[in-house]
Design a protein around this motif. Structure first.
Motif: not given
Ligand SMILES: NC(=O)c1ccc[n+]([C@@H]2O[C@H](COP(=O)([O-])OP(=O)(O)OC[C@H]3O[C@@H](n4cnc5c(N)ncnc54)[C@H](O)[C@@H]3O)[C@@H](O)[C@H]2O)c1
Length: 195
Positions: A23-24, A83-84, A135-139
């Protein structure tokens, strides 16, 4: 699981604990349910797999006269922080030390079983595609395509792994070619963790 495996293969000299989920998300957005789910699949499942098959692996090793092999799937996320991916890194780090502890315990007990962990870089699977989307969704990057390009660049070898590149490394750990390796880590990561 054990009975289905033995019914299919008849015997067991190799156990590859491969199942895994990710889960990212940032830590604030990672729920306790996410954390528990990742640990149950990535870490507890591996512990249970080794418990279930230990006697079969030992008996087969004695029968064929060479050490059986357990290959536990970790990740670069079991060696370095990313990260994330707090929950994923925690589970994959647990795989690394669970494998070393199991390797030492089997050796101490005279069980003819080697245990090693494997730590791939990003592998071009549906799993990775989902991670890139998240990863795109968390920026991390403006789009999955840009996240993909950035991840490929982060591997000094210049691209993500093809699944067969990881399969070859697993075959090596599973086979007698790696017979003096136990409690070790193999890092088919395109140089990611050498940086
Ligand atoms: N793809 C990557 O970039 C990458 C990098 C490093 C490590 N890994 C690890 O490699 C392993 C395989 O990943 P993949 O990329 O092939 O992804 P994948 O999603 O194709 O494979 C994951 C496998 O785990 C199984 N699985 C998931 N939950 C399960 C459960 N509750 N019970 C039983 N099986 C379950 C799935 O059925 C699937 O076969 C995972 O452990 C993953 O963490 C993947």
């Amino acid at each position: 699981m054990r009975q289905a495996g033995l019914a299919h293969h008849g015997r067991a000299s190799v156990l590859v604990n491969n199942a895994g989920i990710d889960v990212v998300r940032d830590m604030a957005g990672t729920s306790l349910a996410d954390w528990d789910r990742l640990f149950r699949v990535n870490s507890t499942g591996m512990f249970l797999g080794m418990k279930e098959f230990a006697d079969d692996l030992h008996e087969e090793a004695v029968a064929i006269g060479q050490l059986s092999s357990v290959v536990n799937m970790s990740s670069i996320c079991g060696l370095i922080g990313v990260a994330f991916q707090v929950a994923y890194c925690a589970t994959k780090g647990s795989v690394r030390l669970m494998s070393k502890a199991a390797a030492l315990e089997y050796a101490a007990l005279g069980k003819k079983i080697r245990v090693n962990s494997i730590h791939p870089g990003t592998v071009d699977t549906a799993f990775a595609a989902q991670c890139l989307k998240e990863l795109g969704e968390v920026g991390f990057a403006p789009s999955p395509e840009e996240a993909r390009a950035a991840i490929a660049r982060a591997h000094p070898i210049g691209h993500m792994a093809d699944p067969y590149e990881i399969a070859d490394a697993i075959v090596f750990l599973a086979s007698d070619a790696s017979r003096f390796l136990t409690g070790s880590e193999l890092t088919p990561d395109g140089g990611y963790t050498a940086q």
